[in-house]
Scaffold this active site. Structure first.
Site, PDB file in Angstrom:
ATOM      1  N   ARG A  15       0.813  -1.217   0.000  1.00  0.00           N
ATOM      2  CA  ARG A  15       0.000   0.000   0.000  1.00  0.00           C
ATOM      3  C   ARG A  15       0.853   1.277   0.000  1.00  0.00           C
ATOM      4  NH1 ARG A  15      -4.086  -0.066   4.723  1.00  0.00           N
ATOM      5  NH2 ARG A  15      -2.303  -0.998   5.821  1.00  0.00           N
ATOM      6  N   GLU A  16       1.949   1.236  -0.722  1.00  0.00           N
ATOM      7  CA  GLU A  16       2.823   2.400  -0.780  1.00  0.00           C
ATOM      8  C   GLU A  16       2.113   3.624  -1.347  1.00  0.00           C
ATOM      9  OE1 GLU A  16       5.541  -1.253  -1.515  1.00  0.00           O
ATOM     10  OE2 GLU A  16       3.475  -0.629  -1.932  1.00  0.00           O
ATOM     11  N   LEU A  17       1.229   3.404  -2.340  1.00  0.00           N
ATOM     12  CA  LEU A  17       0.543   4.537  -2.959  1.00  0.00           C
ATOM     13  C   LEU A  17      -0.426   5.202  -1.989  1.00  0.00           C
ATOM     14  CD1 LEU A  17       0.082   6.255  -5.473  1.00  0.00           C
ATOM     15  CD2 LEU A  17      -1.714   4.642  -6.159  1.00  0.00           C
ATOM     16  N   LYS A  18      -1.101   4.410  -1.183  1.00  0.00           N
ATOM     17  CA  LYS A  18      -2.016   4.974  -0.186  1.00  0.00           C
ATOM     18  C   LYS A  18      -1.277   5.938   0.734  1.00  0.00           C
ATOM     19  CE  LYS A  18      -4.588   3.653   3.965  1.00  0.00           C
ATOM     20  NZ  LYS A  18      -5.811   4.427   3.740  1.00  0.00           N
ATOM     21  N   HIS A 711     -16.458  11.905   1.463  1.00  0.00           N
ATOM     22  CA  HIS A 711     -15.257  11.463   0.756  1.00  0.00           C
ATOM     23  C   HIS A 711     -14.378  12.641   0.353  1.00  0.00           C
ATOM     24  CE1 HIS A 711     -18.114   8.125   0.352  1.00  0.00           C
ATOM     25  NE2 HIS A 711     -17.053   7.367   0.410  1.00  0.00           N
TER      26      HIS A 711
END
Length: 785
Positions: A15-18, A711
Site C-alpha cells: 500500500r505504498e501509494l495509499k 469522501h
C-alpha cells in the site's frame, strides 16, 4: 500462444501509494516525492509481469486515484467549475486532478468534488465524467504517453491500456438537458485517434481499448456508435494492433457487433461467462477472419487457484478451431480487483497453509496464465506436469475439506419459513408505533455510524492484536473513546447517536473475524477508491455466529446517554459482496447463512434495549447482474436475505439501512421491498438527483438523503446543506426526512468532522424554525416547505 495481462494492482504490494497520496494531501511530502513513489510502483509492477513471463504487459493501468478520472483529464473533459484552477490560482494538472476527485477548499476557492459511483458490479468506485451539450475535448494530460515511454526506458515495450471511447461516454452523465452523451462521439474521436497515433509513432504495436459496455444491454444507437468509432479508428490507424477487451458478463446479442468491429483481437471473460467461447467459435465470419481471440481464464476477481484441467479444455477448444497462433491467454479482467501477492502471507496463525494452498493473488495469477500457456503446448507439457498435478490436488482438496462443511448450518438455512422474511406489521402501522415510541424531533439528525479512526485508535487495535495489552485494558480504552464520542454528540445536538465503531477495522472484516467459515489475510488489500483500500475477508466454508458480535459496545454506549444509540451492523449482501466468496455453492445459500447470523445479532441487540438498529447494505446495487434479464432472480434473494436478517424484531424497533454511490431507478421497487423503516443514501455529490427515483416511485418509508460528502475534506456551509434539504423536501414528506452525512466518517479527521456535523445540526434546526415547529415529528403532518 501469446500471454498478456489486462491490468495490475496499482496500490503497491504494501500500500505504498495509499501512504504517499495521503502524505501529499496532508502537505508532508512534495509532488516530486509522490511521483517518485508512483514510478517505483509502476517499475515494480512491470518487472513482476516481465519476470512471470507475460509477453504483452500493460501500461497506463496505473492511476493516482482512478483510471476513468485519468481518461477525463487525458481528453480535457474538465467541468467548468474547475477552470479556476487552470486560469486562476494554479495551472498544475495534479491540483485539478485531485480537486475533481476530492473537492478543494483553500485560497479562497471552494469547489465540490465530481460524482463517484461503482465500477459495474465491483466495489471499485470511479469518478463520473460530466458532459455538457457543447462539450469540447482536447489533449490535456499526457499520462498515457509518459508511462509508455517510462516503460520503454526500462526495456519493456508495453501494451498501453485506455478506456474505450464509447464506454467512456456511457460511463458519464449529462449535466444539462437536450442532448445524449453518445452524440459527443464525433467530437471525442479525433482526440483518441491523435493519442493512439502518438503511441504508435513511439513504437507501440499493440493497444488495449477497454469496452466493458459491450456486455451490457445496449440500444441500437449505442451499438452503431461502436461501429462508427472503430471504423474511424481503424481507418486512421490501419497497422496498429487493437485488442478490444470486454469483461464481467456475457456479450449476449452484442457478440455479433463485437465480432464485426475492425479490431485485431477480442478479449472475453470466460470466468463470468464460459458459454461465450462456444458462441464466438460458432460465428463463421470470426473463424474465417484473422482476428485473435483472448481467453480470460484466470479469475481476476477472486482468490481461488485456477482449475487447470477445466481451463485447458477451453484452450483446446479454441486452438482446435482457430489454431494456436490466434489464441491469447489472460486473466478474466484487470487484476486491479485482486490482492497483490500471496507470498506476503507468512503468518500461519492468520492464514493456515491448508487454506493458503487453495489461493492465488495477482502475482500468482500471472504465473497461472503462463503455466496454462506452457501446458497447452505439446513440446513443453512434460516440463509443467508437476504444476498441473499440484494445482489439481489443491483444487480437489478444497472441495472435500472438513473445514468447509457444517451440516447444522445447512440445515438451518433449509428450515427457513416464509414468515421469517417479514415483520409482523406493515410499515405504515410500524411508523405510527415508532413515532410515538421514539418521540424524535422533526428532521432528526444522525450519522451513518463510524467516527474518525485516529492513529491512536488504530495503534490500540494493533497492540491488542499483537498481545501487547490485556483484554481488560483494551476494553477500557475503547469504552473511554465511546464515552467521549457520546458526550461530544450530545454537546453538538445530534438526535440519534452512534458508538463510533472504534473497535472495528473494517465494516466487513470486523464481522468476518467473529463468524465461522471465514479466514483472513495480512496483506490482501484491494483498492476501493483513491487511497481507500479494503482487505476483504475470505469466505471458505459455511457461516454462522458463535457468539454476539456488537452487543457489548452498543449497550455500553446506550448506558451513557438518555438519547437513542443505534446498533450498527453490516448487512448480509454487503458482507457477501465485499468478501472473497467460496465458489462451490450458490451465492444465495451463502447469503442466507450470513443473514441468519446477522438476525441473531439483531435479536440480541433488541433484547438488550437497543431501539434503533442499522443494517448497512451499500453493496446491494453492486451485486446486481449487468444484464436486466438476470437481475430479477438476484434481487429476489438479495431482498429476502436482508429481510431475513431484519425481521426478527418487534414493531417498536426501528430498522435502518444505508446505501451509497448507487443508481436506484431500475431497482427502486426492490429497495422498497427491503421494508427498512429508514434508508439513508448518498445524494450530496449528485445534488439530490438520486432522490428522483424515490419521488417518482412514491417511496413510502423514511429517508435520510446525505447532505454532505464525506469522501471530500471540504466542510460545506450551513446554507449549502439547507439548500439540499429544501430540494429533498420537494419530494419527501417532512415527517419522513432524516438529516445525515452521505456515509460513515471513518476516513475523515476530527476537526473537519466537528465543523461539518455542527453545520448539519444547524441546518436541521433552521429547517425546523422555517416549519414553525420544534415539536415531535409524531405530531407533525406537513409535507414540505
Amino acid at each position: 500462444m501469446i500471454t498478456h495481462n489486462l491490468g495490475y494492482p496499482r496500490i503497491g504490494s504494501k500500500r505504498e501509494l495509499k501512504r504517499a497520496s495521503e502524505q501529499y494531501w496532508a502537505g508532508t511530502i512534495t509532488k516530486e516525492e509522490l511521483a517518485l513513489v508512483s514510478r517505483q510502483i509502476r517499475t515494480q509492477n512491470w518487472k513482476i509481469q516481465q519476470n512471470a513471463g507475460i509477453e504483452l504487459i500493460p501500461s497506463n493501468d496505473f492511476s493516482l486515484y482512478d483510471h476513468v478520472l485519468d481518461t477525463s483529464l487525458m481528453l480535457g473533459a474538465i467541468p467548468e467549475r474547475y477552470h479556476v484552477l487552470i486560469d486562476g490560482i494554479s495551472s498544475k494538472e495534479l491540483d485539478i486532478y485531485f480537486a475533481m476527485a476530492r473537492g478543494v477548499q483553500k485560497e479562497g476557492v471552494d469547489i465540490v468534488a465530481s460524482e463517484m459511483t461503482k465500477w459495474f458490479d465491483t466495489n471499485y468506485h470511479y469518478i463520473v465524467p460530466e458532459f455538457v451539450k457543447n462539450q469540447k475535448f482536447y489533449r490535456y494530460s499526457e499520462k498515457a504517453i509518459i508511462e509508455f515511454e517510462e516503460a520503454k526506458q526500462l526495456g519493456i515495450l508495453t501494451k498501453p491500456v485506455l478506456v474505450g471511447p464509447v464506454s467512456y461516454l456511457l460511463l458519464g452523465k449529462e449535466k444539462e438537458e437536450g442532448f445524449s452523451r453518445i452524440d459527443l462521439l464525433d467530437q471525442l474521436l479525433p482526440v483518441y485517434i491523435d493519442i493512439l497515433q502518438d503511441l504508435e509513432s513511439r513504437g507501440a504495436t499493440w493497444v488495449q481499448l477497454d469496452e466493458p459496455f459491450l456486455v451490457m444491454d445496449l440500444t441500437q444507437k449505442e451499438r452503431e456508435a461502436f461501429e462508427v468509432a472503430y471504423q474511424k479508428i481503424r481507418k486512421a490507424l490501419p497497422h496498429l494492433k487493437i485488442l478490444l477487451a470486454t469483461y464481467f458478463e456475457c456479450s449476449g446479442e452484442n457478440i455479433h457487433t463485437t465480432v464485426a468491429l475492425p479490431v485485431d483481437c477480442i478479449h472475453l471473460d470466460l470466468v463470468r461467462c464460459p458459454s461465450q467461447l462456444s458462441d464466438i467459435l460458432a460465428i463463421d465470419s470470426f473463424v474465417a477472419s484473422e482476428k485473435f481471440l483472448s481467453l480470460g481464464l484466470v479469475d481476476g476477481r477472486n482468490i481461488w487457484k485456477n482449475d487447470f484441467t477445466k481451463s485447458l479444455r477451453f484452450i483446446e477448444n479454441a486452438v482446435t478451431v482457430l489454431g494456436e497462433n490466434r489464441v491469447l491467454l489472460a486473466p478474466s479482467c484487470s487484476l486491479l480487483h485482486s490482492p497483490c501477492d500471496l507470498d506476503l502471507e507468512k503468518n500461519e496463525a492468520v492464514l493456515s497453509l491448508e487454506i493458503k494452498n487453495w489461493m492465488a493473488f495477482a502475482k500468482q495469477k500471472l504465473s497461472e496464465v503462463v503455466v496454462l500457456s506452457k501446458l497447452s503446448g505439446a513440446s513443453t507439457f512434460a516440463e509443467y506436469t508437476n504444476q498441473l498435478l499440484e494445482n489439481q490436488q489443491a483444487v480437489e482438496s478444497r472441495k472435500v475439506s472438513a473445514l468447509i462443511h457444517r451440516p447444522a448450518v445447512k440445515q438451518r438455512v433449509a428450515s427457513v419459513q416464509k414468515a421469517d422474511f417479514s415483520r409482523e406489521k406493515s410499515f405504515a402501522e410500524r411508523q405510527a408505533i415508532q413515532l410515538k415510541t421514539l418521540n424524535l424531533p422533526l428532521f432528526p439528525t444522525t450519522t451513518i455510524g463510524s467516527f474518525p479512526q485516529t492513529a491512536d485508535v488504530r495503534q490500540l487495535r494493533a497492540r491488542y492484536k499483537k498481545g501487547e495489552i490485556s483484554h481488560e485494558n483494551y476494553v477500557k480504552q475503547i469504552e473511554d473513546a465511546i464515552a467521549l464520542s457520546i458526550e461530544w454528540q450530545e454537546e453538538i445536538g445530534l438526535d440519534v447517536l452512534v458508538h463510533g465503531e472504534f473497535e472495528r477495522n473494517d465494516m466487513v472484516e470486523y464481522f468476518g473475524e467473529q463468524l465461522s467459515g471465514y479466514v483472513f489475510t495480512q496483506n490482501g488489500w484491494v483498492q476501493s477508491y483513491g487511497s481507500r483500500c479494503v482487505k476483504p475477508p475470505v469466505i471458505y466454508g459455511d457461516v454462522e455466529r458463535p457468539v454476539p458480535m456488537t452487543v457489548q459496545w452498543s449497550t455500553f454506549a446506550q448506558s451513557k446517554t438518555q438519547k437513542y444509540v443505534k446498533g450498527m451492523l453490516t448487512g448480509p449482501i454487503t458482507i457477501l459482496q465485499w468478501s472473497f466468496v467460496r465458489d462451490d455453492q450458490p451465492r444465495k445459500d451463502t447469503a442466507y447463512q450470513i443473514a441468519l447470523a446477522i438476525r441473531d445479532e439483531v435479536v440480541d441487540l433488541e433484547k438488550e434495549g437497543i431501539k434503533i438498529i442499522q443494517i448497512d447494505e451499500p453493496a446491494i446495487r453492486e451485486g446486481l447482474p449487468l444484464r436486466k434479464a438476470n437481475a430479477e432472480a438476484y434481487l429476489n434473494w438479495a431482498v429476502n436475505a436482508f429481510r431475513l436478517s431484519a425481521s426478527g424484531v418487534r414493531n417498536e424497533t426501528q430498522i435502518h439501512t444505508h446505501m451509497c454511490y448507487s443508481e436506484f431507478n431500475d431497482i427502486i421497487e426492490h429497495i422498497a421491498a427491503l421494508d427498512a423503516d429508514v434508508i439513508t443514501i448518498e445524494t450530496s455529490r449528485s445534488q439530490m438527483e438520486l432522490l428522483d427515483a424515490f419521488a417518482e416511485f412514491k417511496y413510502p418509508n423514511e429517508i435520510g438523503p446525505g447532505v454532505y460528502d464525506i469522501h471530500s475534506p471540504r466542510v460545506p456551509s450551513v446554507t449549502e446543506m439547507e439548500i439540499l434539504l429544501k430540494k429533498a423536501l420537494e419530494v419527501i414528506p417532512a415527517r419522513n426526512l432524516w438529516v445525515n452525512p452521505d456515509c460513515g466518517l471513518k476516513t475523515r479527521h476530527w476537526e473537519e468532522t466537528e465543523k461539518a456535523l455542527k453545520n448539519m445540526v444547524a441546518a436541521s434546526e433552521n429547517l425546523r424554525e422555517l416549519h414553525g415547529s420544534t415539536q415531535s415529528v409524531a405530531d407533525y403532518d406537513g409535507f414540505s416547505l
